[in-house]
Design a protein around this motif. Structure first.
Motif, mmCIF file in Angstrom:
data_model
loop_
_atom_site.group_PDB
_atom_site.id
_atom_site.type_symbol
_atom_site.label_atom_id
_atom_site.label_comp_id
_atom_site.label_asym_id
_atom_site.label_seq_id
_atom_site.Cartn_x
_atom_site.Cartn_y
_atom_site.Cartn_z
ATOM 1 N N ASP A 1 0.747 -1.114 0.007
ATOM 2 C CA ASP A 1 -0.007 0.040 -0.053
ATOM 3 C C ASP A 1 0.791 1.211 -0.021
ATOM 4 O O ASP A 1 1.671 1.449 0.666
ATOM 5 C CB ASP A 1 -0.824 0.061 1.263
ATOM 6 N N PHE A 2 0.557 2.083 -1.141
ATOM 7 C CA PHE A 2 1.018 3.389 -1.061
ATOM 8 C C PHE A 2 2.566 3.712 -0.826
ATOM 9 O O PHE A 2 3.150 4.711 -0.706
ATOM 10 C CB PHE A 2 0.562 4.290 0.105
ATOM 11 N N GLN B 1 -7.967 2.819 3.640
ATOM 12 C CA GLN B 1 -6.715 3.333 3.120
ATOM 13 C C GLN B 1 -6.624 4.574 3.608
ATOM 14 O O GLN B 1 -5.375 5.310 3.946
ATOM 15 C CB GLN B 1 -6.225 2.711 1.812
ATOM 16 N N GLY B 2 -7.411 5.382 3.176
ATOM 17 C CA GLY B 2 -7.271 7.048 3.494
ATOM 18 C C GLY B 2 -8.651 7.819 3.233
ATOM 19 O O GLY B 2 -9.487 7.228 2.677
ATOM 20 N N GLU C 1 1.994 11.228 5.972
ATOM 21 C CA GLU C 1 0.847 10.346 5.668
ATOM 22 C C GLU C 1 -0.174 10.786 4.664
ATOM 23 O O GLU C 1 -1.406 10.246 4.558
ATOM 24 C CB GLU C 1 0.099 10.839 7.230
ATOM 25 N N GLN D 1 -3.573 9.294 5.163
ATOM 26 C CA GLN D 1 -3.763 7.773 5.677
ATOM 27 C C GLN D 1 -4.396 7.501 6.740
ATOM 28 O O GLN D 1 -4.025 8.074 8.091
ATOM 29 C CB GLN D 1 -2.199 7.178 5.674
#
Lengths: 237, 237
Positions: free
Chosen positions: B122-123, B226-227, B146, B172
């Motif tokens: 992720d990310f 996730q965000g 973040e 996030q």
DNA sequence: AGTATACAAGAACAAGTGTTCGGTGTCAAG
DNA sequence: CTTGACACCGAACACTTGTTCTTGTATACT
């Protein structure tokens, strides 16, 4: 796989931090002697020894026999980042520097519904604290100093997905094509409004993007285009 | 009103330009001798004389008996800006530096309509060239690291004024409140989607903001937030 | 013609700054 | 106990870099 490196000594971390903080406040790196004074190292050869070690670790680059010939590497930035104060302070510092390089003036609110006064001195008066700054990838080609920003008040452009409170970034220009979303200055009422722009022969139609609102018709001589919308920013937090 | 100043001499302009260009490529100002070499001035005292004149004009600041003790003032930036190449090059340079300090990863497109694969990590995987960077005034309080950004594909959130092609900047976080616009990861299909989030007891409802589309219902264990959307950016140029 | 100012230039000097030398102390390994 | 590596240190030196001195030319003004 590379063998795990021995941690930096306390002195080495201290040196990196000092160099970093010195660079925040100066447009040049520190000297060997400045580093020594700041880190309680009385001997230039000990500073030199540690700088050599940091160079070997890839955290510094040096140029021989050049005054202030030091440069922190990106690896060092990350290394410091793990142990220094909040990243936000760094961000703010960098942004402040960047804003001083190029700034988009953030003027008062622009009422999408009704024209409001912005003052006779177009786009030149602004509070430096209100400046925001944009990534080059977001900016179209052209001079950054042609840009300015306005905060929208009202919902006349809501069908164009421009909401009350949004910030519109505009490119300064005096010609508008039909269908452009522009800020226009009305001489007769000394105000600025945000609308779609249409030439209609002997008049200009300023068209809201809101089915509940009527267009505004004005004499072409009474209107002056100030800028075209290039970008919309909305804070949803 | 201040008397109009005499124009800078050709040598003085040349010196300012050189200092500026030197600073783009070095993390320290040039020496008197470097300036002399670059501007065809063979004598350090002539360079010194001109630097003194530029200081008197407010275009430079100097520190006595300090190596590389020069600093261009903001006035000088503007002075040069009138004669140097496109400001865009300057902007790009500053932004590149800023991006390297703090970056918001711009991942692939997020399909607002249908979930798409973003990868298991992720990310964390992103192309440095895609990074964009934001003003501190736009960022809410918190750690910049973040944040990440996604480009929207599809029109499922159009009633929330998030359009196909927009960039959403996200914070996030793993908890979502009802009504938050979030990116969620679906374990069963290894994809991410952008929706309004609602807990409904034994299931989660992922609600589009488009009257032509149906909500998606998923098992709470199958979904991971996730965000949350903090900002929307749209390029209208 | 004389004076003042601006600009220029080479040379010398003053101060800053980086590098090297010779030495000491600590610690781990043999 | 000895050796080698590492880290440290003061002093001296080498080189870089900034400043000053003296002289010269050109131009403008009185």
């Amino acid at each position: 796989m590379k063998k795990r490196e021995k941690p930096l000594s306390e002195r080495q971390v201290s040196i990196l931090r000092y160099i970093w903080s010195y660079l925040q406040e100066n447009t040049r790196p520190p000297t060997i002697r400045e580093i020594g004074s700041a880190t309680d190292i009385s001997s230039t050869s000990v500073v030199n020894y540690n700088l050599t070690k940091l160079t070997e670790r890839g955290l510094l680059e040096r140029e021989a026999e050049v005054s202030r010939g030091l440069r922190l590497t990106e690896k060092a930035m990350h290394e410091i980042g793990q142990v220094t104060e909040a990243v936000a302070a760094v961000v703010e510092n960098v942004m402040e520097t960047a804003v001083r390089m190029v700034r988009v003036p953030l003027l008062g609110n622009i009422v999408a519904g009704e024209p409001i006064e912005v003052g006779n001195n177009d786009f030149s008066t602004y509070d430096e604290d209100d400046a925001l700054e944009l990534s080059a990838t977001m900016l179209p080609m052209g001079k950054a100093d042609e840009l300015f920003a306005l905060r929208v008040s009202g919902e006349s452009m809501i069908d164009a997905m421009v909401n009350d409170g949004d910030i519109v970034v505009m490119k300064q220009q005096q010609m508008a094509k039909n269908g452009d979303m522009v800020a226009v200055w009305l001489n007769s009422s000394d105000t600025t409004t945000l609308k779609y722009f249409f030439h209609e022969g002997n008049r200009v139609r300023l068209q809201p993007a809101n089915p509940t609102m009527d267009p505004i018709f004005v004499d072409p001589n009474d209107v002056r285009v100030q800028g075209k919308v290039m970008m919309v920013l909305r804070n949803t937090a």
